[in-house]
Design an enzyme around this catalytic site. Structure first.
Site, PDB file in Angstrom:
ATOM      1  N   ASP A  98     -13.959  11.816   8.557  1.00  0.00           N
ATOM      2  CA  ASP A  98     -14.733  12.937   8.146  1.00  0.00           C
ATOM      3  C   ASP A  98     -15.294  12.688   6.911  1.00  0.00           C
ATOM      4  O   ASP A  98     -15.244  11.764   6.163  1.00  0.00           O
ATOM      5  CB  ASP A  98     -13.390  14.260   7.721  1.00  0.00           C
ATOM      6  CG  ASP A  98     -14.050  15.294   7.000  1.00  0.00           C
ATOM      7  OD1 ASP A  98     -14.964  15.863   7.751  1.00  0.00           O
ATOM      8  OD2 ASP A  98     -13.499  15.777   6.069  1.00  0.00           O
ATOM      9  N   ASP A 125     -16.971  15.287   4.279  1.00  0.00           N
ATOM     10  CA  ASP A 125     -16.943  16.065   2.968  1.00  0.00           C
ATOM     11  C   ASP A 125     -15.335  15.935   2.555  1.00  0.00           C
ATOM     12  O   ASP A 125     -14.686  16.386   3.575  1.00  0.00           O
ATOM     13  CB  ASP A 125     -17.398  17.450   2.998  1.00  0.00           C
ATOM     14  CG  ASP A 125     -18.196  17.880   1.915  1.00  0.00           C
ATOM     15  OD1 ASP A 125     -17.600  17.478   0.811  1.00  0.00           O
ATOM     16  OD2 ASP A 125     -19.403  18.462   2.067  1.00  0.00           O
TER      17      ASP A 125
HETATM   18 MG   LIG Z   1     -13.953  17.585   5.086  1.00  0.00          MG
END
Ligand SMILES: [Mg+2]
Length: 278
Positions: free
Chosen positions: A11, A13
């Site tokens: 992932d 962010d």
């Molecule tokens: Mg995230």
């Protein structure tokens, strides 16, 4: 996971960066995994950017990545529609797809070989007799209310409706603002219809990530900062999951879950997971 993992689904962010800030150790940890021969796939629910734009942003926070190592929710949506096109026997029929959102949505559809039009182009073509077969809705900062009108026309006319993701908010330096989930909800409220959602935590995201990697779920590790998207989605798809504590979810929130919904690994920073790939 049986033995050492062969790929990471990462992932962005809260794992690699938060806004413009690097997450501690992320660039070094990813470099270490790469040096150990581990494949990297950066998977984001952000639909508005193209993979090349995402890769460029990664470079700006010290993580070298190629566009081919990025999987956006727009690409997942386009791949989902390509599968639907095959299932409906429409490979040769060139069905028309409406792209609502940023450039990432339109690019992803065209890369899958679809004839795709923006909402503005669809308005211009109004009155022609070519129906919209499907609508892919993702976030775009330039979107206008009339783009949502175009989406509603397609939905009301019976088009397949796929939403890249339904994240309620988007983080900004001034705080959260309505995200794609809010705009999808506007169309849902105005049509009474419900879209198919493909981004995390929904199963298509991880299914298409595994297809891209060409690996079975148990040879891959999903790394994320949110229990309700990254971890839930990975566990649902049978992919071992690691929560890093550089983003949204906390150790306490992980511990409070029933055992079958807990990530297999929790780490303060990404390099703390290195024993899984070395
Ligand atoms: Mg995230």
């Amino acid at each position: 996971m049986t033995g050492r993992c062969e790929a990471l689904i990462v992932d962005l962010d809260g794992v690699v960066y938060t806004g413009g800030e690097r997450c501690p150790g992320a660039a070094e940890g990813l470099q270490d995994a790469r040096a150990a021969g581990v494949a990297l796939l950066f998977m984001t629910n952000n639909a508005s950017r193209t993979p090349a734009q995402v890769a460029e942003h990664l470079g700006s926070v010290g993580v070298q990545a190629a566009g081919e190592e990025v999987l956006t929710s727009s690409q997942v949506g386009a791949a989902h529609l390509a599968q639907l096109r095959r299932e409906e026997g429409l490979e040769d029929a060139d069905p028309l797809v409406l792209a609502v959102g940023g450039p990432g949505v339109l690019d992803a559809l065209r890369d899958e070989g679809f004839s795709a039009v923006t909402a503005a182009e669809a308005r211009e073509a109004e009155g022609t007799d070519r129906p919209v077969w499907a609508l892919l809705q993702g976030y775009g900062p330039q979107m206008m209310v009339r783009d949502l009108h175009e989406a509603a026309h397609a939905v009301n006319a019976g088009a397949h409706w796929v939403a890249t993701n339904t994240d309620a908010t988007l983080p900004t330096p001034r705080g959260p603002v309505p995200g794609n989930g809010a705009l999808v909800a506007a169309v849902a409220h105005g049509t009474g219809a419900t879209p198919v959602v493909v981004g995390k935590p929904h199963p298509p995201a991880y299914r298409i990530a595994l297809q891209r990697l060409g690996l079975p779920a148990d040879r891959v590790l999903a790394v994320g900062d949110r229990l309700d998207t990254d971890i839930d989605g990975a566990l649902e798809a049978g992919v071992p999951a690691a929560l890093v504590l550089t983003g949204v979810s906390t150790q306490e929130e992980a511990d409070a879950r029933p055992e079958e919904r807990r990530p297999q690994h929790v780490a303060a920073t990404l390099p703390d997971l290195a024993h899984l790939w070395r």
